[in-house]
Design a protein around this motif. Structure first.
Motif, PDB file in Angstrom:
ATOM      1  N   GLN A   1       4.242  -0.241   1.629  1.00 56.51           N
ATOM      2  CA  GLN A   1       3.872   0.629   0.528  1.00 56.51           C
ATOM      3  C   GLN A   1       3.839   2.078   1.015  1.00 56.51           C
ATOM      4  OE1 GLN A   1       0.165  -0.848  -1.149  1.00 56.51           O
ATOM      5  NE2 GLN A   1       0.784  -2.941  -0.662  1.00 56.51           N
TER       6      GLN A   1
ATOM      7  N   VAL B   1      -5.879  -3.807   1.973  1.00 60.23           N
ATOM      8  CA  VAL B   1      -4.646  -3.077   2.268  1.00 60.23           C
ATOM      9  C   VAL B   1      -4.854  -2.236   3.524  1.00 60.23           C
ATOM     10  CG1 VAL B   1      -3.006  -1.359   1.431  1.00 60.23           C
ATOM     11  CG2 VAL B   1      -3.989  -3.026  -0.155  1.00 60.23           C
TER      12      VAL B   1
ATOM     13  N   ARG C   1       1.607   1.704   4.242  1.00 56.65           N
ATOM     14  CA  ARG C   1       0.522   0.757   3.994  1.00 56.65           C
ATOM     15  C   ARG C   1       1.121  -0.641   3.886  1.00 56.65           C
ATOM     16  NH1 ARG C   1      -1.467   5.361   0.982  1.00 56.65           N
ATOM     17  NH2 ARG C   1      -3.484   5.975   1.862  1.00 56.65           N
ATOM     18  N   ASN C   2       0.281  -1.649   4.150  1.00 58.15           N
ATOM     19  CA  ASN C   2       0.764  -3.024   4.134  1.00 58.15           C
ATOM     20  C   ASN C   2      -0.304  -3.941   3.560  1.00 58.15           C
ATOM     21  OD1 ASN C   2       2.687  -4.989   4.564  1.00 58.15           O
ATOM     22  ND2 ASN C   2       2.806  -4.707   6.773  1.00 58.15           N
ATOM     23  N   GLN C   3       0.131  -5.089   3.067  1.00 52.07           N
ATOM     24  CA  GLN C   3      -0.763  -6.004   2.369  1.00 52.07           C
ATOM     25  C   GLN C   3      -0.457  -7.436   2.802  1.00 52.07           C
ATOM     26  OE1 GLN C   3      -1.095  -4.674  -1.614  1.00 52.07           O
ATOM     27  NE2 GLN C   3      -2.087  -6.521  -2.385  1.00 52.07           N
TER      28      GLN C   3
ATOM     29  N   SER D   1      -5.768  -9.949  -1.683  1.00 54.09           N
ATOM     30  CA  SER D   1      -5.122  -9.105  -0.678  1.00 54.09           C
ATOM     31  C   SER D   1      -5.218  -7.627  -1.054  1.00 54.09           C
ATOM     32  CB  SER D   1      -3.655  -9.500  -0.503  1.00 54.09           C
ATOM     33  OG  SER D   1      -2.911  -9.221  -1.666  1.00 54.09           O
ATOM     34  N   ALA D   2      -5.401  -7.340  -2.339  1.00 52.73           N
ATOM     35  CA  ALA D   2      -5.550  -5.949  -2.773  1.00 52.73           C
ATOM     36  C   ALA D   2      -6.824  -5.319  -2.230  1.00 52.73           C
ATOM     37  CB  ALA D   2      -5.545  -5.877  -4.296  1.00 52.73           C
TER      38      ALA D   2
ATOM     39  N   TYR E   1       1.314 -10.211   7.076  1.00 53.27           N
ATOM     40  CA  TYR E   1       1.687  -9.107   6.206  1.00 53.27           C
ATOM     41  C   TYR E   1       2.890  -9.473   5.342  1.00 53.27           C
ATOM     42  CZ  TYR E   1      -1.324  -6.209   9.134  1.00 53.27           C
ATOM     43  OH  TYR E   1      -2.394  -5.694   9.808  1.00 53.27           O
TER      44      TYR E   1
END
Length: 255
Positions: A253, A214, A112-114, A210-211, A191
């Motif tokens: 993540q 995701v 996962r990325n944010q 940003s949360a 990202y």
């Protein structure tokens, strides 16, 4: 079966390591051969390293990597580009491939990325959050809505209530990041992993919205893979502890 049409793709060939092979899927045993992987641009640094590690674990194998925006890659796959594996930066673009019948099995999320706000080192515009991007004289780049980084940016902006007019819409996250590195914009929504990889040139500013955006990264072997065994082995390797450690080091993540 996907139509056999010619599609021009940019690929980076990685050298094969040794000869021979194994047959343990968990360690990526392929028995040798080329494995062609279409991967989201934000995976460039991580998959380049993972590809080399896969080759080392599978003597006689060669990993060929094609990086671009996930939407463009999905279109290439569906138009018949010869590929073994597709790794997308969002489920939506993977669905384009699965609904066309071009996946071999069910995609699995491997990372996962944010988002962060990428600014030049030193943060000359003193950007601390999304609202600062609307100040007069602040030029911002984001990705186009059809690519995962753009969809995530739009979700984060909507969550914040910030109305932002970017000066450019890029076709992948590397394009948005390049605008900051070249000094063409003052900030870009990219990202976290891309900002970390370019830390010599940019700083990543975290922001709470940003949360809400995701991105899950799914991967799948492709139905008409030229190297089916290699495709399955590479997917398994990406999910293995060594590859997951590479992704974590890059800032991804866990799935």
């Amino acid at each position: 079966m996907r139509a056999a049409v010619a599609v021009l793709v940019a690929v980076a060939g990685l050298a094969a390591a040794g000869c021979g092979g194994g047959d343990d899927p968990a360690s990526g045993g392929t028995g040798g051969g080329r494995v062609t992987v279409f991967a989201a641009a934000s995976l460039t640094e991580s998959f380049t390293r993972i590809g080399k590690d896969f080759e080392a674990a599978n003597p006689g194998s060669t990993v060929t990597l094609n990086f671009a925006g996930s939407s463009a890659l999905a279109n290439q796959v569906n138009q018949g580009a010869p590929a073994d594996v597709f790794a997308s930066a969002a489920p939506k673009n993977m669905t384009t491939v699965t609904e066309a019948g071009n996946a071999d099995g069910t995609p699995v999320t491997f990372a996962r990325n944010q988002l962060v706000i990428a600014v030049p080192v030193g943060n000359p515009k003193a950007v601390t959050g999304l609202a600062d991007l609307t100040r007069p004289g602040v030029k911002v780049a984001i990705c186009a809505d059809q690519v995962p980084c753009g969809a995530a940016a739009r979700t984060a902006l909507d969550a914040s209530g910030v109305k932002l007019t970017p000066v450019t819409l890029e076709q992948d996250v590397k394009g948005a990041l390049a605008k900051v590195k070249l000094g063409e914009v003052d900030a870009a929504l990219v990202y976290r992993t891309d900002a970390r990889a370019a830390s010599a040139d940019v700083t990543g500013v975290e922001f709470p919205e940003s949360a809400r955006a995701v991105n899950d990264y799914p991967i799948v072997a492709l139905k008409d893979a030229p190297n089916p065994a290699g495709a399955q082995a590479f997917v398994a390797y990406v999910r293995s502890a060594p590859a997951q450690a590479v992704l974590a080091e890059a800032g991804f993540q866990a799935p």
